[in-house]
Design an enzyme around this catalytic site. Structure first.
Site, short mmCIF file in Angstrom:
data_model
loop_
_atom_site.label_atom_id
_atom_site.label_comp_id
_atom_site.label_asym_id
_atom_site.label_seq_id
_atom_site.Cartn_x
_atom_site.Cartn_y
_atom_site.Cartn_z
N GLU A 23 -6.71 -11.90 -13.87
CA GLU A 23 -7.67 -12.84 -13.43
C GLU A 23 -7.39 -13.21 -12.06
OE1 GLU A 23 -10.48 -13.24 -14.78
OE2 GLU A 23 -10.29 -13.04 -17.01
N HIS A 77 -16.52 -5.62 -16.92
CA HIS A 77 -17.78 -5.52 -17.25
C HIS A 77 -18.32 -4.45 -16.36
CE1 HIS A 77 -16.86 -9.76 -18.40
NE2 HIS A 77 -15.94 -9.78 -17.26
N HIS A 97 -10.35 -8.51 -13.22
CA HIS A 97 -11.24 -9.40 -13.56
C HIS A 97 -11.27 -10.66 -12.96
CE1 HIS A 97 -12.66 -8.32 -17.77
NE2 HIS A 97 -11.72 -7.37 -17.59
N GLU A 151 -19.52 -10.95 -11.02
CA GLU A 151 -18.05 -10.62 -11.15
C GLU A 151 -17.90 -9.06 -11.18
OE1 GLU A 151 -14.42 -10.92 -14.68
OE2 GLU A 151 -16.32 -11.96 -14.92
#
Length: 500
Positions: free
Chosen positions: A464, A330, A399, A345
């Protein structure tokens, strides 16, 4: 089982395809009409001819209560109901329906003693919803229903009059009352080019595509809308609604409905602007995910990221120097997921990626490159292109996960994703260190079709590290201590994989 109008059936029967090059058959195929599997023999299997799905005429017609006659001399199939007649001639692209000539895309043909016709014609000419699941080799047919009170006939059928949502998680529909086996959908979202369905209970979804209009259809059997769903999203009087989707040019809408009351079934339709591949993730952990990252999706135009100009490393006489690309997920206008306390995030991924890079810089035989070093937004294509252009040896994208607010499930833990088989060992090696470093639940190594792990040409993984929607995970992930531990774990995994 509902009946097609006669003309609809006649045209449905036209759906059988002609023989030709490119034939591919299946040892076992299926036809599902209005939620019911039709019985088909080994001699009457669905076939694929030149990319067209072909279905057996007699099976479909007789299951719907129609009379089928066969003239062996003229090779003509005659389908009758209440004085209306449809005639189909083998190897003839012209059919007769109620005295009118109808042109078929492909002519009917014989496979042994079975007459086959093209499936696509059914949807185009009758309004019947048709779909083909190439994984399970299943044809899905849904009878057309009249529009009721402005409802969407593609996703709604007449439903019992709904009552107010009950306290037991059901939405009060008679289809759900007193039925403890009915699972519930508690929320729905579309993020990161993924449809995320939060559920309570065990569900085996059916997913298939529509080709007359580009759509992905998700049917959730034995499922109703939960109380939480009504609190999060609007459900109209026809037990249907629409989810607003922005920033994903290939997705025009996501529609949902209580499609059937017997059995209770929720249908979700993703309307596309062009065909898009997908993958289904259902680990029975309260989330069902339809991932549309199987093809490149161009996001809205944005300012080019502040990625440093990369030149090939100067030769040091050591040809074994490895280039590692670290991607902070992101950034810039894309904040990523939001945590329980509204933390972003992107504000976790960047400091963690920078810590990984600092440790890698201490390794004499490793060259480290960041896709971003500040709050900028490289597109997915920018990230994969960078790694490919510098001929990186490894790619890691950092992430943190999340589920929609209000979801009944509350997962916690660490996951590592890969796409291509040549990335599996790298994923397994890094994950065993990462899961220990976070101290969270080990949710394992999983395969998914993310752009950055698919379009890169070297072993590539996506981490993640935890769930921002979980208060325990959130509290850990935004601390420098856990970020340092994650960085150390990633470096250990890289070094072991490289044999350093």
């Amino acid at each position: 089982m509902k009946k097609f109008g006669f003309l609809a059936l006649l045209l449905l029967l036209l759906v059988l395809v002609h023989p030709g090059t490119g034939y591919a058959g299946s040892a076992e195929t299926h036809i599902n009409l209005d939620g019911n599997d039709l019985k088909i023999s080994k001699e009457a299997q669905v076939q694929i001819v030149n990319g067209s799905v072909m279905v057996p005429l007699r099976v479909v017609a007789e299951q719907l209560g129609y009379t089928v006659k066969w003239d062996n001399v003229t090779k003509t199939a005659i389908i009758e109901q209440k004085g209306t007649t449809l005639k189909l001639i083998v190897d003839n692209t012209m059919a007769e329906a109620s005295g009118k000539q109808v042109k078929l895309d492909n002519p009917p043909f014989l496979s042994g003693s079975t007459t086959l016709v093209p499936l696509r014609f059914v949807g185009e000419q009758t309004g019947t919803t048709v779909g083909w699941d190439n994984v399970t080799k299943t044809v899905y047919l849904t009878s057309p229903v009249p529009e009721i009170g402005g409802s969407d006939p593609e996703i709604t059928v007449p439903q019992p009059t709904p009552t107010a949502p009950s306290d037991n998680g059901s939405n009060g529909n008679t289809a759900n009352e007193g039925n403890s086996s009915v699972a519930t959908v508690t929320n729905l979202s579309f993020i990161d080019n993924q449809l995320v369905i939060a559920v309570n209970g065990s569900i085996k979804p059916t997913v298939f595509t529509m080709t007359d209009k580009d759509r992905i259809v998700v049917d959730l059997p034995n499922t109703g809308f939960g109380t939480e769903f009504h609190q999060n999203l609007s459900v109209g009087k026809n037990q249907s609604g629409q989810l607003t989707v922005t920033d994903y040019p290939n997705v025009s809408a996501v529609r949902y409905s209580l499609f059937s009351s017997s059995p209770s079934t929720i249908r979700i339709v993703i309307d596309l602007n062009s065909a898009n591949s997908y993958s289904l993730i259902n680990a029975n952990d309260g989330l069902i995910i339809v991932d549309l990252n199987g093809t490149s999706v161009t996001l809205p135009e944005t300012t080019l990221p502040e990625v440093p100009v990369i030149t090939p490393p100067l030769s040091t006489g050591n040809t074994d120097k490895k280039i590692i690309v670290i991607d902070a997920g992101h950034g810039g206008k894309d904040p990523g997921s939001s945590s329980v306390n509204k933390l972003k995030e992107k504000d976790f991924t960047l400091p963690t990626a920078l810590k990984i890079a600092e440790l890698l810089k201490k390794e004499p035989n490793i060259e480290v490159i960041l896709t971003r070093s500040g709050d900028t937004y490289p597109t997915l294509q920018d990230r994969s292109n960078l790694a490919n252009n510098v001929k990186a040896d490894l790619f890691i994208s950092v992430h943190a996960n999340s589920i929609p607010a209000g979801s009944k499930s509350n997962p916690s833990g660490t996951e590592t994703y890969y796409t291509r088989n040549d990335s599996l060992l790298f994923a397994q090696t890094v994950h065993k260190y990462l899961a220990v470093a976070t101290g969270l639940q080990d949710r394992g190594v999983r395969q998914a079709n993310y752009h950055v792990t698919r379009e890169t040409k070297m072993p590539a993984i996506l981490l993640e590290c935890g769930y921002l929607s979980n208060t325990k995970d959130e509290a850990l992930l935004f601390t420098p201590d856990i970020q340092n531990k994650i960085a150390e774990a990633v470096v250990l995994g890289i070094k072991e994989y490289l044999g350093r």
